[in-house]
Design an enzyme around this catalytic site. Structure first.
Site, PDB file in Angstrom:
ATOM      1  N   ASN A 118       0.854  -1.377   0.150  1.00  0.00           N
ATOM      2  CA  ASN A 118       0.169   0.056  -0.070  1.00  0.00           C
ATOM      3  C   ASN A 118       0.705   1.218  -0.323  1.00  0.00           C
ATOM      4  O   ASN A 118       2.117   1.152   0.463  1.00  0.00           O
ATOM      5  CB  ASN A 118      -0.776   0.010   1.381  1.00  0.00           C
ATOM      6  CG  ASN A 118      -1.858   1.178   1.334  1.00  0.00           C
ATOM      7  OD1 ASN A 118      -2.462   1.640   0.392  1.00  0.00           O
ATOM      8  ND2 ASN A 118      -1.815   1.819   2.400  1.00  0.00           N
ATOM      9  N   SER A 147       4.958   6.935   2.040  1.00  0.00           N
ATOM     10  CA  SER A 147       5.606   5.510   2.406  1.00  0.00           C
ATOM     11  C   SER A 147       4.901   4.391   1.581  1.00  0.00           C
ATOM     12  O   SER A 147       3.683   4.334   1.651  1.00  0.00           O
ATOM     13  CB  SER A 147       5.430   5.255   3.734  1.00  0.00           C
ATOM     14  OG  SER A 147       5.833   6.347   4.725  1.00  0.00           O
ATOM     15  N   ASP A 156      -1.984   0.538   8.673  1.00  0.00           N
ATOM     16  CA  ASP A 156      -0.855   1.429   8.272  1.00  0.00           C
ATOM     17  C   ASP A 156       0.362   1.157   9.303  1.00  0.00           C
ATOM     18  O   ASP A 156       1.276   2.037   9.376  1.00  0.00           O
ATOM     19  CB  ASP A 156      -1.298   3.012   8.581  1.00  0.00           C
ATOM     20  CG  ASP A 156      -2.291   3.579   7.494  1.00  0.00           C
ATOM     21  OD1 ASP A 156      -3.055   4.200   7.837  1.00  0.00           O
ATOM     22  OD2 ASP A 156      -2.300   2.830   6.514  1.00  0.00           O
TER      23      ASP A 156
END
Ligand code: GRF
Length: 211
Positions: A118, A147, A156
């Site tokens: 992701n 990122s 995350d």
């Protein structure tokens, strides 16, 4: 259980999950035009019908599919089983989340663990979740960025593969900062995908192993 790690010899078949404009998907499709790029963008799936990103994918000649999450009500896993079925039908080896605005359940994440990445618009572990540019401005940081990370069940929190930094400039608002970060996202994601698709970066024991 599906194959462990993507084959590095042949181009890795990638499925991109989107929910909107798909600008990161476009940067990946453009990178994959290079003959020596280790991944092929074989499918783009949206959880929302008729979004611009689907049209842009078709412009590259990429197969598209829509799995409308609203049709599954509150049954997240049923929605994800439908997405998983579409990915398997298309022999997808690596899943790329690009502006996909659904939180995935541990069922789906564990099924694709080590083969799902992701992009997040902050320098993780800073500013997880949404409104990352507002969080950065409110925190008064002088550096921000984006990122690319492996996806794990905790939101995350997956190990970072690559990051890119941008300065926060006087007078910046959410929009100007988002634009500056997005430019870096479009360079970072193709580079990070190449690292994973080639096998140079792998998720091993919860950390990124580089080979
Ligand atoms: C990007 O900023 C990405 O980091 C975030 O959502 C946005 C999606 O943009 N997760 P796009 O749909 O790829 O243009």
């Amino acid at each position: 259980m599906l194959d462990e790690q993507p084959r590095s010899a042949a181009r890795t078949r990638v499925g991109v999950l989107i929910s909107g404009r798909g600008s990161n998907m476009v940067s990946l499709a453009e990178a994959a035009r290079a003959a020596d790029y280790p991944a092929e963008i074989a499918l783009v799936v949206s959880n929302i019908p008729d979004v611009v990103g689907l049209e842009r994918a078709r412009g590259f000649g990429i197969a598209t599919a829509t799995v409308d999450h609203r049709a599954f009500g509150k049954d997240r896993e049923a929605f994800e089983r439908a997405v998983d079925a579409v990915l398997r039908e298309n022999r997808i080896e690596l899943v790329v989340l690009a502006g996909f605005m659904r939180i995935l359940t541990p069922w789906f994440v564990q099924r694709w663990e080590g083969r799902m990445i992701n992009i997040h618009p902050s320098l993780l572990p800073l500013f997880k979740g949404t409104h990352t540019h507002r969080q950065a401005l409110e925190a008064g940081v002088t550096e921000h960025g984006c990122s690319v990370h492996f996806v794990v069940p905790e939101l995350d929190a997956g190990p970072v593969i690559l990051q890119a930094k941008v300065p926060v400039l006087p007078g910046d608002d959410e929009e100007t900062l988002a634009q500056r970060v997005l430019v870096e996202e479009h360079k970072l994601y193709p580079a990070a995908l190449a690292e994973v698709a080639s096998g140079r970066a792998k998720l091993v024991g919860g950390v990124v192993e580089r080979g």
